[in-house]
Design a protein around this motif. Structure first.
Motif, short mmCIF file in Angstrom:
data_model
loop_
_atom_site.label_atom_id
_atom_site.label_comp_id
_atom_site.label_asym_id
_atom_site.label_seq_id
_atom_site.Cartn_x
_atom_site.Cartn_y
_atom_site.Cartn_z
N THR A 4 36.20 38.17 37.18
CA THR A 4 35.71 38.94 38.27
C THR A 4 34.73 38.12 39.14
O THR A 4 33.97 37.13 38.73
CB THR A 4 34.91 39.88 37.47
OG1 THR A 4 35.97 40.59 36.97
CG2 THR A 4 34.18 40.65 38.71
N PHE A 5 34.71 38.09 40.32
CA PHE A 5 33.90 37.71 41.53
C PHE A 5 33.28 38.75 42.08
O PHE A 5 33.96 39.50 42.69
CB PHE A 5 34.79 36.74 42.37
CG PHE A 5 33.90 36.00 43.57
CD1 PHE A 5 33.23 34.93 43.12
CD2 PHE A 5 33.53 36.72 44.73
CE1 PHE A 5 32.15 34.28 44.10
CE2 PHE A 5 33.00 35.82 45.66
CZ PHE A 5 32.16 34.87 45.40
N LEU A 6 31.93 39.04 41.93
CA LEU A 6 31.49 40.03 42.41
C LEU A 6 31.98 41.28 42.02
O LEU A 6 32.03 41.52 40.96
CB LEU A 6 31.13 39.83 43.89
CG LEU A 6 30.37 38.83 44.58
CD1 LEU A 6 30.21 38.49 45.96
CD2 LEU A 6 28.90 38.80 43.91
N VAL A 11 43.50 39.23 40.18
CA VAL A 11 44.46 39.56 39.43
C VAL A 11 45.52 38.44 39.56
O VAL A 11 46.03 38.02 38.37
CB VAL A 11 45.31 40.88 39.97
CG1 VAL A 11 46.62 41.02 39.59
CG2 VAL A 11 44.25 42.04 40.07
N GLU A 12 45.82 37.80 40.69
CA GLU A 12 46.90 36.81 40.71
C GLU A 12 46.67 35.68 41.92
O GLU A 12 46.13 36.47 43.09
CB GLU A 12 48.16 37.42 41.20
CG GLU A 12 49.55 36.56 41.18
CD GLU A 12 50.51 37.26 41.29
OE1 GLU A 12 51.69 36.68 41.69
OE2 GLU A 12 50.74 38.56 41.19
N GLU A 13 46.81 34.74 41.81
CA GLU A 13 46.71 33.68 43.20
C GLU A 13 48.07 33.94 43.84
O GLU A 13 49.23 33.72 43.35
CB GLU A 13 46.70 32.18 42.56
CG GLU A 13 46.60 31.35 43.79
CD GLU A 13 46.41 29.65 43.55
OE1 GLU A 13 46.89 29.20 44.03
OE2 GLU A 13 45.63 29.43 42.44
N ILE A 14 48.00 34.41 45.17
CA ILE A 14 49.08 34.58 45.89
C ILE A 14 49.08 33.53 47.02
O ILE A 14 50.15 33.39 47.91
CB ILE A 14 49.16 35.87 46.63
CG1 ILE A 14 48.00 36.25 47.31
CG2 ILE A 14 49.25 36.69 45.66
CD1 ILE A 14 47.69 37.51 47.67
N ARG A 26 41.56 43.20 42.84
CA ARG A 26 41.37 44.71 42.82
C ARG A 26 39.79 44.95 43.19
O ARG A 26 39.06 44.34 42.44
CB ARG A 26 41.65 45.30 41.50
CG ARG A 26 41.40 46.94 41.43
CD ARG A 26 42.19 47.46 40.17
NE ARG A 26 41.73 46.80 39.17
CZ ARG A 26 42.65 46.65 37.90
NH1 ARG A 26 43.75 47.10 38.08
NH2 ARG A 26 42.28 45.95 37.00
N GLN A 27 39.50 45.61 44.29
CA GLN A 27 38.26 46.09 44.44
C GLN A 27 37.54 47.02 43.82
O GLN A 27 38.05 48.36 44.19
CB GLN A 27 38.19 46.14 46.05
CG GLN A 27 36.60 46.23 46.56
CD GLN A 27 36.63 46.27 48.30
OE1 GLN A 27 37.51 46.67 48.66
NE2 GLN A 27 35.23 46.11 48.64
N ALA A 67 28.41 34.06 46.77
CA ALA A 67 27.71 34.13 45.40
C ALA A 67 28.23 32.70 44.58
O ALA A 67 29.37 32.29 44.88
CB ALA A 67 28.30 35.39 44.62
N ASN A 68 27.55 32.03 43.81
CA ASN A 68 27.67 31.25 42.91
C ASN A 68 28.40 29.81 43.57
O ASN A 68 29.51 29.13 43.27
CB ASN A 68 28.54 31.54 41.90
CG ASN A 68 28.02 32.58 41.04
OD1 ASN A 68 26.84 32.88 40.95
ND2 ASN A 68 28.94 33.53 40.64
#
Length: 181
Positions: A4-6, A11-14, A26-27, A67-68
């Protein structure tokens, strides 16, 4: 992926470029909607410049987050297929499409893929169903344009749409040196 980022679950690198990676995410804060999230180290002025561009043929920016040590640019998820996929499918068939309708059929077949994203097991049963993600349907006016055109006219129209988006950016002083197919 699976982190999770923020407020975004990756889900998947596209996609991947010289400066970052793009994820299907997914937000969580907005109905768990699927989005494309571009993550880059540090910060840049790119999102501010791109946010100035309001054009049908340019993917809009929903939001920017930091972030980060990373910057995340959130955009609509419009599907995973690219022009490269359409060209690959056309070549696999061993011949060029004979009409705009046949090209449209190839595009629609590629875009009909549905991706199911399973929700975390700790959510309620009502929420645990898979989320179906389908790319936006083509507008009726675009469908009819393809249905009534030759292959060459359909390809010329696609190129003209790309050119219109790039021209819009250039008219606003933005030179895009990294167009994706």
């Amino acid at each position: 992926v699976s982190q999770t980022f923020l407020n975004f679950e990756l889900v998947e690198e596209i996609g991947r470029g010289a400066f970052g990676r793009v994820y299907l995410a997914r937000q969580a804060g907005l109905a768990n909607r699927p989005v494309a999230l571009k993550l880059t180290p540090g910060t840049s002025v790119e999102p501010d410049r791109l946010a100035q561009l309001q054009h049908t043929n340019i993917v809009p920016i929903y939001s920017v987050h930091q972030a980060n040590g990373f910057q995340a640019v959130c955009m609509p998820y419009l599907g995973r297929q690219t022009l490269v996929d359409v060209l690959r499918e056309t070549r696999r068939n061993g011949r060029l499409p004979r009409s705009g309708q046949e090209l449209l059929t190839t595009v629609v077949a590629l875009h009909s893929e549905t991706l199911a994203i399973d929700r975390p097991p700790n959510e309620t049963a009502a929420k645990s169903a898979a989320v179906s993600i389908r790319p936006c349907d083509l507008a009726p006016s675009i469908r009819s344009r393809f249905e009534c055109s030759s292959y060459v006219d359909a390809v010329a129209w696609i190129v003209s749409q790309v050119a219109a988006g790039v021209a819009h950016a250039h008219e606003r002083g933005i030179l895009h040196r990294d167009l994706k197919p």
